[in-house]
Design an enzyme around this catalytic site. Structure first.
Site, PDB file in Angstrom:
ATOM      1  N   LYS A 150      -4.718  -1.025  -7.862  1.00  0.00           N
ATOM      2  CA  LYS A 150      -5.138  -2.435  -7.956  1.00  0.00           C
ATOM      3  C   LYS A 150      -6.203  -2.764  -6.912  1.00  0.00           C
ATOM      4  O   LYS A 150      -7.217  -3.377  -7.218  1.00  0.00           O
ATOM      5  CB  LYS A 150      -3.922  -3.376  -7.794  1.00  0.00           C
ATOM      6  CG  LYS A 150      -2.811  -3.112  -8.795  1.00  0.00           C
ATOM      7  CD  LYS A 150      -1.629  -4.023  -8.602  1.00  0.00           C
ATOM      8  CE  LYS A 150      -0.875  -3.850  -7.295  1.00  0.00           C
ATOM      9  NZ  LYS A 150      -0.168  -2.561  -7.140  1.00  0.00           N
TER      10      LYS A 150
ATOM     11  N   ARG B  39       4.657 -11.452  -8.703  1.00  0.00           N
ATOM     12  CA  ARG B  39       5.538 -10.290  -8.684  1.00  0.00           C
ATOM     13  C   ARG B  39       6.947 -10.629  -9.141  1.00  0.00           C
ATOM     14  O   ARG B  39       7.803  -9.741  -9.188  1.00  0.00           O
ATOM     15  CB  ARG B  39       5.635  -9.775  -7.239  1.00  0.00           C
ATOM     16  CG  ARG B  39       4.658  -8.682  -6.896  1.00  0.00           C
ATOM     17  CD  ARG B  39       4.799  -8.437  -5.415  1.00  0.00           C
ATOM     18  NE  ARG B  39       4.638  -7.073  -5.064  1.00  0.00           N
ATOM     19  CZ  ARG B  39       3.494  -6.552  -4.610  1.00  0.00           C
ATOM     20  NH1 ARG B  39       2.423  -7.300  -4.497  1.00  0.00           N
ATOM     21  NH2 ARG B  39       3.434  -5.303  -4.272  1.00  0.00           N
TER      22      ARG B  39
ATOM     23  N   ARG C 211      -2.256   7.919   1.106  1.00  0.00           N
ATOM     24  CA  ARG C 211      -3.188   6.817   1.405  1.00  0.00           C
ATOM     25  C   ARG C 211      -3.310   6.598   2.919  1.00  0.00           C
ATOM     26  O   ARG C 211      -2.340   6.641   3.656  1.00  0.00           O
ATOM     27  CB  ARG C 211      -2.697   5.509   0.761  1.00  0.00           C
ATOM     28  CG  ARG C 211      -3.580   4.325   1.186  1.00  0.00           C
ATOM     29  CD  ARG C 211      -3.360   3.105   0.365  1.00  0.00           C
ATOM     30  NE  ARG C 211      -1.972   2.677   0.349  1.00  0.00           N
ATOM     31  CZ  ARG C 211      -1.517   1.715  -0.442  1.00  0.00           C
ATOM     32  NH1 ARG C 211      -2.329   1.086  -1.258  1.00  0.00           N
ATOM     33  NH2 ARG C 211      -0.243   1.380  -0.415  1.00  0.00           N
TER      34      ARG C 211
ATOM     35  N   ARG D 250      -0.118   3.127   6.364  1.00  0.00           N
ATOM     36  CA  ARG D 250       0.622   1.869   6.324  1.00  0.00           C
ATOM     37  C   ARG D 250       2.100   2.142   6.546  1.00  0.00           C
ATOM     38  O   ARG D 250       2.615   3.147   6.054  1.00  0.00           O
ATOM     39  CB  ARG D 250       0.439   1.208   4.940  1.00  0.00           C
ATOM     40  CG  ARG D 250      -0.634   0.164   4.904  1.00  0.00           C
ATOM     41  CD  ARG D 250      -1.005  -0.283   3.515  1.00  0.00           C
ATOM     42  NE  ARG D 250       0.097  -0.740   2.657  1.00  0.00           N
ATOM     43  CZ  ARG D 250      -0.078  -1.288   1.451  1.00  0.00           C
ATOM     44  NH1 ARG D 250      -1.306  -1.446   0.975  1.00  0.00           N
ATOM     45  NH2 ARG D 250       0.936  -1.672   0.729  1.00  0.00           N
TER      46      ARG D 250
ATOM     47  N   ARG E 114      10.076   0.438  -2.757  1.00  0.00           N
ATOM     48  CA  ARG E 114       9.034  -0.408  -3.376  1.00  0.00           C
ATOM     49  C   ARG E 114       8.982  -0.186  -4.882  1.00  0.00           C
ATOM     50  O   ARG E 114       8.816  -1.128  -5.652  1.00  0.00           O
ATOM     51  CB  ARG E 114       7.663  -0.106  -2.748  1.00  0.00           C
ATOM     52  CG  ARG E 114       7.532  -0.670  -1.346  1.00  0.00           C
ATOM     53  CD  ARG E 114       6.355  -0.084  -0.618  1.00  0.00           C
ATOM     54  NE  ARG E 114       5.073  -0.421  -1.221  1.00  0.00           N
ATOM     55  CZ  ARG E 114       3.957   0.270  -1.008  1.00  0.00           C
ATOM     56  NH1 ARG E 114       3.965   1.318  -0.219  1.00  0.00           N
ATOM     57  NH2 ARG E 114       2.833  -0.103  -1.579  1.00  0.00           N
TER      58      ARG E 114
HETATM   59  P1  AP5 Z   1      -4.642   1.415  -4.113  1.00  0.00           P
HETATM   60  O1  AP5 Z   1      -5.843   0.955  -4.865  1.00  0.00           O
HETATM   61  O2  AP5 Z   1      -4.556   1.086  -2.656  1.00  0.00           O
HETATM   62  O3  AP5 Z   1      -3.306   0.972  -4.910  1.00  0.00           O
HETATM   63  P2  AP5 Z   1      -2.625  -0.454  -5.084  1.00  0.00           P
HETATM   64  O4  AP5 Z   1      -2.208  -0.567  -6.516  1.00  0.00           O
HETATM   65  O5  AP5 Z   1      -3.482  -1.524  -4.535  1.00  0.00           O
HETATM   66  O6  AP5 Z   1      -1.332  -0.176  -4.212  1.00  0.00           O
HETATM   67  P3  AP5 Z   1      -0.596  -1.045  -3.096  1.00  0.00           P
HETATM   68  O7  AP5 Z   1       0.405  -0.103  -2.475  1.00  0.00           O
HETATM   69  O8  AP5 Z   1      -1.528  -1.696  -2.155  1.00  0.00           O
HETATM   70  O9  AP5 Z   1       0.138  -2.068  -3.972  1.00  0.00           O
HETATM   71  P4  AP5 Z   1       1.346  -2.853  -3.628  1.00  0.00           P
HETATM   72  O10 AP5 Z   1       1.399  -3.764  -4.799  1.00  0.00           O
HETATM   73  O11 AP5 Z   1       2.589  -2.086  -3.369  1.00  0.00           O
HETATM   74  O12 AP5 Z   1       1.030  -3.439  -2.196  1.00  0.00           O
HETATM   75  P5  AP5 Z   1       0.557  -4.848  -1.689  1.00  0.00           P
HETATM   76  O13 AP5 Z   1      -0.390  -4.621  -0.602  1.00  0.00           O
HETATM   77  O14 AP5 Z   1       0.185  -5.740  -2.822  1.00  0.00           O
HETATM   78  O15 AP5 Z   1      -4.518   2.995  -4.297  1.00  0.00           O
HETATM   79  C1  AP5 Z   1      -3.510   3.748  -3.664  1.00  0.00           C
HETATM   80  C2  AP5 Z   1      -4.075   5.100  -3.194  1.00  0.00           C
HETATM   81  O16 AP5 Z   1      -4.466   5.850  -4.329  1.00  0.00           O
HETATM   82  C3  AP5 Z   1      -5.340   4.989  -2.319  1.00  0.00           C
HETATM   83  O17 AP5 Z   1      -5.290   5.993  -1.333  1.00  0.00           O
HETATM   84  C4  AP5 Z   1      -6.499   5.238  -3.279  1.00  0.00           C
HETATM   85  O18 AP5 Z   1      -7.618   5.847  -2.636  1.00  0.00           O
HETATM   86  C5  AP5 Z   1      -5.861   6.187  -4.287  1.00  0.00           C
HETATM   87  N1  AP5 Z   1      -6.360   5.996  -5.650  1.00  0.00           N
HETATM   88  C6  AP5 Z   1      -6.526   4.821  -6.306  1.00  0.00           C
HETATM   89  N2  AP5 Z   1      -6.999   5.041  -7.551  1.00  0.00           N
HETATM   90  C7  AP5 Z   1      -7.109   6.402  -7.672  1.00  0.00           C
HETATM   91  C8  AP5 Z   1      -7.540   7.252  -8.731  1.00  0.00           C
HETATM   92  N3  AP5 Z   1      -7.936   6.767  -9.929  1.00  0.00           N
HETATM   93  N4  AP5 Z   1      -7.532   8.593  -8.507  1.00  0.00           N
HETATM   94  C9  AP5 Z   1      -7.130   9.114  -7.311  1.00  0.00           C
HETATM   95  N5  AP5 Z   1      -6.730   8.353  -6.282  1.00  0.00           N
HETATM   96  C10 AP5 Z   1      -6.715   7.012  -6.453  1.00  0.00           C
HETATM   97  O19 AP5 Z   1       1.938  -5.437  -1.120  1.00  0.00           O
HETATM   98  C11 AP5 Z   1       2.540  -4.905   0.034  1.00  0.00           C
HETATM   99  C12 AP5 Z   1       3.814  -5.697   0.345  1.00  0.00           C
HETATM  100  O20 AP5 Z   1       3.487  -7.099   0.581  1.00  0.00           O
HETATM  101  C13 AP5 Z   1       4.878  -5.752  -0.771  1.00  0.00           C
HETATM  102  O21 AP5 Z   1       5.697  -4.617  -0.763  1.00  0.00           O
HETATM  103  C14 AP5 Z   1       5.612  -7.039  -0.396  1.00  0.00           C
HETATM  104  O22 AP5 Z   1       6.482  -6.825   0.687  1.00  0.00           O
HETATM  105  C15 AP5 Z   1       4.499  -7.966   0.088  1.00  0.00           C
HETATM  106  N6  AP5 Z   1       3.932  -8.772  -1.031  1.00  0.00           N
HETATM  107  C16 AP5 Z   1       2.645  -8.721  -1.491  1.00  0.00           C
HETATM  108  N7  AP5 Z   1       2.493  -9.577  -2.536  1.00  0.00           N
HETATM  109  C17 AP5 Z   1       3.696 -10.164  -2.715  1.00  0.00           C
HETATM  110  C18 AP5 Z   1       4.192 -11.107  -3.653  1.00  0.00           C
HETATM  111  N8  AP5 Z   1       3.395 -11.602  -4.623  1.00  0.00           N
HETATM  112  N9  AP5 Z   1       5.475 -11.485  -3.562  1.00  0.00           N
HETATM  113  C19 AP5 Z   1       6.285 -11.004  -2.603  1.00  0.00           C
HETATM  114  N10 AP5 Z   1       5.905 -10.094  -1.698  1.00  0.00           N
HETATM  115  C20 AP5 Z   1       4.629  -9.676  -1.751  1.00  0.00           C
END
Ligand code: AP5
Length: 213
Positions: free
Chosen positions: A13, A87, A126, A159, A170
């Site tokens: 994402k 979410r 990552r 992270r 997660r």
């Molecule tokens: P990346 O693009 O970073 O993946 P992502 O989908 O953004 O993953 P996140 O882990 O950031 O998502 P998340 O939803 O768990 O975390 P968030 O920060 O929102 O890609 C991942 C890796 O893969 C990278 O190294 C990249 O280079 C690689 N990659 C990507 N595409 C690739 C490809 N095609 N081929 C090869 N490699 C690739 O949330 C974190 C925390 O915040 C949550 O756990 C929660 O505690 C809190 N939080 C956030 N939003 C909310 C909410 N709405 N409600 C409640 N709690 C929340």
């Protein structure tokens, strides 16, 4: 055009949002990034969020909804991408209400599908820059110099929630609380299911084609 990027942790994402911002000039609203920035600045919000994030749990709905409301109200006509929100079903319902109030519309929900084993290897590998937030991967996108950001020279770290034991939690939280929203958006005829595997540029092309057809 306003988009919601949906998918499990590691689906890409954040990576695809970067492409969309660069190529389609959209504003990126990532609740995860907003919390990480609050944590970095050691604000009250950051301290609260950290208790949940480090364990892979969801931050309570009322905190997240208030934060997104503020961001949506600050848009001045620019298209936006929501990343990591909603979410839970209460968050999705609150978003619908907010969009109505602000006279905004969500055009598409882009759901990135990636198998679990790929998600786990993406997340364990990552690395992120502490200073500018640039995202790397130990295998698919390593930094030129180990531990140093190619963009700003900042320190590149793992992270806290990318440790293997937290990743499992997660993924479970995603399956239980977030995956059911696929039906929610399917019922609104907004869901686009996109294959999130393969090269990042190929995934972006798939998204671009689907949202502009
Ligand atoms: P990346 O693009 O970073 O993946 P992502 O989908 O953004 O993953 P996140 O882990 O950031 O998502 P998340 O939803 O768990 O975390 P968030 O920060 O929102 O890609 C991942 C890796 O893969 C990278 O190294 C990249 O280079 C690689 N990659 C990507 N595409 C690739 C490809 N095609 N081929 C090869 N490699 C690739 O949330 C974190 C925390 O915040 C949550 O756990 C929660 O505690 C809190 N939080 C956030 N939003 C909310 C909410 N709405 N409600 C409640 N709690 C929340």
């Amino acid at each position: 055009m306003n988009l919601l990027l949906f998918g499990p942790p590691g689906a890409g994402k954040g990576t695809q949002s970067t492409f969309l911002v660069e190529k389609l000039d959209m504003r990126h609203i990532s609740t995860g990034d907003l919390f990480r920035s609050a944590m970095k600045n050691n604000t009250e919000l950051g301290q609260k969020a950290k208790q949940y994030m480090d364990k892979g749990q969801l931050v309570p709905d009322e905190i997240v909804i208030g934060m997104v409301e503020e961001k949506l109200k600050s848009l001045s006509g620019q298209s936006f991408i929501l990343d990591g929100f909603p979410r839970t079903e209460p968050q999705a319902q609150a978003l619908d209400k907010l969009l109505d109030q602000l006279n905004l519309k969500l055009d598409w929900v882009v759901s990135l599908s990636v198998p679990d084993e790929t998600l786990i290897s993406r997340l364990t590998g990552r690395r992120v820059c502490k200073a500018c937030g640039a995202v790397y991967h130990t295998d698919s996108k390593p930094t030129q110099k180990e531990g140093v950001c190619d963009v700003c020279g900042g320190e590149v770290i793992q992270r806290a929630d990318d440790k293997e034991e937290v990743i499992k939690d997660r993924l479970e939280v995603y399956r239980k609380n977030t995956a059911p929203l696929i039906d929610y958006y399917q019922a609104q005829n907004k869901l686009l299911d996109i294959d999130g595997t393969g090269a990042t540029e190929a995934v972006f092309e798939r998204i671009k084609e689907a949202v502009t057809k």
